[in-house]
Design an enzyme around this catalytic site. Sequence first.
Site, PDB file in Angstrom:
ATOM      1  N   ALA A  78      33.788  36.986  37.694  1.00  0.00           N
ATOM      2  CA  ALA A  78      34.321  38.172  37.001  1.00  0.00           C
ATOM      3  C   ALA A  78      33.933  38.076  36.107  1.00  0.00           C
ATOM      4  O   ALA A  78      32.966  39.486  35.517  1.00  0.00           O
ATOM      5  CB  ALA A  78      35.843  38.442  37.192  1.00  0.00           C
ATOM      6  N   ALA A 129      42.701  31.249  38.044  1.00  0.00           N
ATOM      7  CA  ALA A 129      41.557  30.800  38.713  1.00  0.00           C
ATOM      8  C   ALA A 129      40.594  30.156  38.800  1.00  0.00           C
ATOM      9  O   ALA A 129      39.998  31.323  37.797  1.00  0.00           O
ATOM     10  CB  ALA A 129      42.750  31.927  40.151  1.00  0.00           C
ATOM     11  N   PHE A 130      39.917  29.851  39.703  1.00  0.00           N
ATOM     12  CA  PHE A 130      38.158  29.714  40.121  1.00  0.00           C
ATOM     13  C   PHE A 130      37.676  31.692  39.603  1.00  0.00           C
ATOM     14  O   PHE A 130      36.629  31.597  39.354  1.00  0.00           O
ATOM     15  CB  PHE A 130      37.875  29.031  40.738  1.00  0.00           C
ATOM     16  CG  PHE A 130      37.551  29.909  42.450  1.00  0.00           C
ATOM     17  CD1 PHE A 130      39.230  29.648  43.194  1.00  0.00           C
ATOM     18  CD2 PHE A 130      36.308  30.589  42.631  1.00  0.00           C
ATOM     19  CE1 PHE A 130      38.783  30.749  44.253  1.00  0.00           C
ATOM     20  CE2 PHE A 130      36.495  31.581  43.564  1.00  0.00           C
ATOM     21  CZ  PHE A 130      36.921  31.372  44.924  1.00  0.00           C
ATOM     22  N   LYS A 131      38.131  32.133  40.172  1.00  0.00           N
ATOM     23  CA  LYS A 131      37.226  33.733  40.627  1.00  0.00           C
ATOM     24  C   LYS A 131      37.160  34.671  38.894  1.00  0.00           C
ATOM     25  O   LYS A 131      36.419  34.976  38.528  1.00  0.00           O
ATOM     26  CB  LYS A 131      38.445  34.451  41.346  1.00  0.00           C
ATOM     27  CG  LYS A 131      38.302  34.290  42.250  1.00  0.00           C
ATOM     28  CD  LYS A 131      39.258  36.045  43.497  1.00  0.00           C
ATOM     29  CE  LYS A 131      39.046  34.854  45.082  1.00  0.00           C
ATOM     30  NZ  LYS A 131      40.164  34.377  45.282  1.00  0.00           N
ATOM     31  N   ASP A 132      37.938  33.385  37.318  1.00  0.00           N
ATOM     32  CA  ASP A 132      37.323  33.610  36.131  1.00  0.00           C
ATOM     33  C   ASP A 132      36.118  33.324  36.134  1.00  0.00           C
ATOM     34  O   ASP A 132      35.715  34.763  35.719  1.00  0.00           O
ATOM     35  CB  ASP A 132      37.984  33.502  35.384  1.00  0.00           C
ATOM     36  CG  ASP A 132      39.273  33.478  35.083  1.00  0.00           C
ATOM     37  OD1 ASP A 132      39.561  35.567  34.829  1.00  0.00           O
ATOM     38  OD2 ASP A 132      39.745  32.298  35.020  1.00  0.00           O
TER      39      ASP A 132
END
Length: 430
Positions: free
Chosen positions: A111, A105-108
Amino acid sequence: MKYYSLNKKAAKVSFKDAVIKGLAPDKGLYFPERITPLPKTFFKNINTLSNVEIAFEAIKQFVSPEIPEEVLKTILEETLSFDFPIVTLNKNISTLELFHGPTMAFKDVGARFMARCLGYFNQNNTNEVTVLVATSGDTGAAVANGFLGVKDVNVVILYPSKKVSDIQEKQISSLGQNISALEVEGTFDDCQAMVKTAFLDQTITSKMQLTSANSINVARWLPQMFYFMFAYKALKSTYKDIIFSVPSGNFGNVCAGMMAQQLGLPIHHFVASNNQNNTVTKYLKTALYTPKPSVQTISNAMDVGDPSNFIRIQEIYKNKFETLKNNMSSFSFSNDQTRAAMLEIYTKYNYVADPHGAVGYLGAKAYLEKNPDSHCVFLETAHPTKFLDVVEHVIKTKQALPSQIQAVIGNTKVATKISKYEDLKKYLLA
Ligand SMILES: *Cc1c(COP(=O)(O)O)cnc(C)c1O
């Protein structure tokens, strides 16, 4: 760079302190004191630059001098070690795939960037930091993966029992080491409320340094500017008016796009695409901001009734409703419309979209109705196999599992069940 609190009561802090604190002591979100546009030549020549070079120029002013340039380069090389492909569906619509990282997901990106910044700040430091985060699925997965093994950082993830997908639960709860998972009997809102209470609980904060790892944290939020630049780099020679449709929940991603625009990136317009959690869609219609409890949808990462980053968007546009409205449209779609869009994308373009990307596609189409000459990029924020049940049911086709998913699917879940705030408090103080 100094950061001020949007509640305007707390003192200004450095990038380092903004990252470590997460939220200002007056509970405001941090915002950079200055935004200096990049030179026009940067955008003109952007196609000659690598992704890491683009990211470096975009974020340098926001992290210096606390992160030295050499360190920043290394952090960015590690953070951006995968592809961000553009897939063009037709002359008006492309998608930017943001799901090729380790948890898909784009949150990688945010994070991984934040984890490395905290790791750097902690290298000569013996104080432990505890990252406390509530998740509806993807944030927890990205944070667990990004922070795994980071020295002197403990991560505690709260997720709502039975309300995340099986794959997301494995990603959150099976890594061990410095990552702990708390399975909350309740909703995402309950998880979020417990985390907020802990941040205000002096029995806890006097004993440990807590920080957040959702898009409230500037180190999670700002790297999302890069996506818009990567898309522009790929499309600028072919299309004139580029607009972005961003599937939105807490509005961190679209707000990062607006920061890229403030840096001078020629983005014509934004579409904030919502599911039935449509507080912002309504705001743009009525000028009344009326947050509501979230309702559950098939695009669950966007089930947010009171988007935390909306206040940053207001700040960017100086609280001027008309300025915001000229720069951003918003549309909201039902589960049925989302499923129909997934099927349409599959049958017309042979492309498999996840439910969040499908909402972005619908937002793009709604904008194009009145602006048929634009080229609209919708962000594909998660890989379709993260939402396997919905996707396979809608397009009636079995999906192959990518290696990132296969790597966790056989893992054993290890989670502590909690049901109320006192359980969390006991856990943290133990
Ligand atoms: C988090 C998330 C969103 C929403 O992003 P915001 O920055 O919170 O608006 C959209 N899609 C997916 C798949 C997500 O995980």
